[in-house]
Design a protein around this motif. Sequence first.
Motif, short mmCIF file in Angstrom:
data_model
loop_
_atom_site.label_atom_id
_atom_site.label_comp_id
_atom_site.label_asym_id
_atom_site.label_seq_id
_atom_site.Cartn_x
_atom_site.Cartn_y
_atom_site.Cartn_z
N ILE A 213 0.84 -1.21 0.00
CA ILE A 213 0.00 0.00 0.00
C ILE A 213 0.87 1.25 0.00
O ILE A 213 0.72 2.14 -0.85
CB ILE A 213 -0.95 -0.01 1.21
N PHE A 214 1.80 1.32 0.96
CA PHE A 214 2.60 2.54 1.05
C PHE A 214 3.60 2.64 -0.10
O PHE A 214 3.89 3.74 -0.58
CB PHE A 214 3.33 2.61 2.40
N ALA B 27 1.71 3.64 -3.27
CA ALA B 27 1.13 4.98 -3.08
C ALA B 27 2.21 6.06 -3.21
O ALA B 27 1.93 7.15 -3.72
CB ALA B 27 0.46 5.08 -1.71
N GLN C 113 2.47 6.55 -6.91
CA GLN C 113 1.25 7.12 -7.48
C GLN C 113 1.08 8.59 -7.11
O GLN C 113 0.72 9.41 -7.94
CB GLN C 113 0.04 6.32 -7.00
N ARG C 114 1.31 8.89 -5.86
CA ARG C 114 1.13 10.29 -5.43
C ARG C 114 2.10 11.21 -6.17
O ARG C 114 1.74 12.33 -6.54
CB ARG C 114 1.31 10.41 -3.91
N PRO D 204 3.83 8.86 2.43
CA PRO D 204 3.85 7.39 2.31
C PRO D 204 5.26 6.82 2.40
O PRO D 204 5.45 5.74 2.97
CB PRO D 204 3.24 7.13 0.93
N SER E 78 -3.42 0.92 7.52
CA SER E 78 -2.91 1.18 6.18
C SER E 78 -4.03 1.05 5.15
O SER E 78 -4.09 1.81 4.20
CB SER E 78 -1.74 0.25 5.85
N TRP F 204 -6.06 4.15 5.26
CA TRP F 204 -5.32 5.23 4.60
C TRP F 204 -5.43 5.08 3.09
O TRP F 204 -5.69 6.03 2.36
CB TRP F 204 -3.87 5.16 5.07
N TRP F 205 -5.25 3.83 2.63
CA TRP F 205 -5.34 3.53 1.21
C TRP F 205 -6.73 3.88 0.68
O TRP F 205 -6.88 4.44 -0.40
CB TRP F 205 -5.05 2.04 1.02
N LEU G 121 -7.41 7.44 0.09
CA LEU G 121 -6.69 7.90 -1.10
C LEU G 121 -7.47 7.64 -2.39
O LEU G 121 -7.42 8.43 -3.33
CB LEU G 121 -5.35 7.15 -1.15
N HIS G 122 -8.20 6.50 -2.40
CA HIS G 122 -8.85 6.09 -3.65
C HIS G 122 -10.36 6.19 -3.58
O HIS G 122 -11.04 5.75 -4.49
CB HIS G 122 -8.50 4.63 -3.97
#
Lengths: 70, 223, 252
Positions: free
Chosen positions: B176-177, B180, B183-184, B194, C177, C180-181, C184-185
């Motif tokens: 995930i991090f 991300a 992507q960010r 992240p 997490s 958080w993810w 974001l989406h």
Amino acid sequence: MVELKWQFENWQAFWQMAGHGPYVWAAVAVTAVVMVALVAAPLRRRRQLLAEVAREQQRAERRAEAANRA
Amino acid sequence: MANGTVNTLRRELLLASRRRGELANPLLFFVMMAALVPLGISPQSTVLAELAPGMIWVMALLATLLSLEPLFAEDYRDGSLDQLLLAADGMAFAVLGKMLAHWLVTGLPLTLVAPLLATLLALPAAGWLPLLASLLVGTLALSFIGAMGAALTVSLQRSGVLLTLIVMPLYVPVIIFGSATVQRAIEGFSWLAPLALLATLAVAAIALCPLVVVGALRLTASE
Amino acid sequence: MAWQWFHQWGSPRWFYQRSGAWLPWLAVLAALFLAVGSVWGLALAPADFKQGNSYRIIYLHVPASFLALAGYYLMAIAGAIGLIWKMKLAFTAMRCAATVGAALTFVALFTGAVWGKPTWGTYWVWDARITSMLVLLFLYLGVIALYQAFDRQELASKAAALLALVGTVNVPIIYKSVDWWYTLHQPASLKITGDSTLHSSMLQPLLVMIVGFYLFYAVALLLSMRAEVLAREANSSWVRALVTAPQSRERG
């Protein structure tokens, strides 16, 4: 305390739940099946185990009797 | 006690240098997978660019998973694991050395190969630096978390699939991090948050995982 | 005194007898709460003005999700007790909690999916809570798979306990997490089942169902632990005595 009242006019309305019936009852059915299985499986296993121990014991007794006779 | 780490690290790297072919396998896997993405989805660079951050991260994760099995298994089979566990000065440090060595021969090369994948998958330029930074830090977490799975399954005959099964859920925060971060950056946001979270994961993994690994190896290897 | 109480748990025979005495009471209570909660939730509670009747799935989904998560911690704590005090019964509890917990996690996922169809128009949505629940199921399955991979039970128990403990450290990180993810989406249209406050007329039956699920969990766990204890102790004299004394065979 809120007054409780039956929310559906008849059984048919209860099963249909205004179109949401299939979803609600599918959820209920699967939950019920899993819960029954969680209870039934160990009960069956226990019965089988006890039966197995009993058979084992009878076999041992018969063997002991045979030994005594001999 | 840190000597234990350095000595093990040196020994492991020496051993690794003798079997370079085997070490290249996860890297080849990484690159071949990247070639399958356009074949399976679309060669259009706009489509690929959108998928690239997540894809590269998933493939890095899979490549790491594939490299985990022999981490302790070889030492277990030839008996040198027992010696490692008997080492007087803190076996956690010796184990730490092994895990660092694993990262140096898999995680680090994966990071270094990543630009090739970024090119193949048309990763936008803004994502390159974040990709390298996140892979550099994130593969540390992957190696250390994965080592716990390798230690738990060390005494099993065919542990490969089982190892991936028990480790993959633990990898969720890392992926995930990691993706991300990239992507960010591509979307034009700050990607430090992240990345910082990923680094926190890596530091926590480095601090805690060796202790779990020692516990797991003592359980399984000593029997 | 306290230690004596603690040591009793080391005796499988003591556990088998005591749990046999508790079970009927627990089972009756569980059935009572589940029956009252189901009727109340499915027929007596008012329909939700936005979601209509489909919201009634909450009475299964939320309790199952609670126990899925609580059950994971129970499993890990049992594993830790087994590792620290070398207590076999704790490992038995861990092994059985893994199966019961995985089954309830599946229930939570399934009910969540069929709830999603009328609410979101699709069975599966990568919503934060459903995704976390899916990862939790994977964690459970990992523990079960690791346990089953070992031939020797003791080793299997210890390895699975260690994995479960690693999982407990990870569960909050995974939940955070994934949250958080999700922010974001997050697609804009998917905010229907947020933690909107339930009206008390809807909350009361939910609380009854949660208590009912906890009681059911205790029943299911004890039943499967009893079967496991019998299997492990099949050759001991007290199990043989169970079979010969017809009375205890009926009641035990």
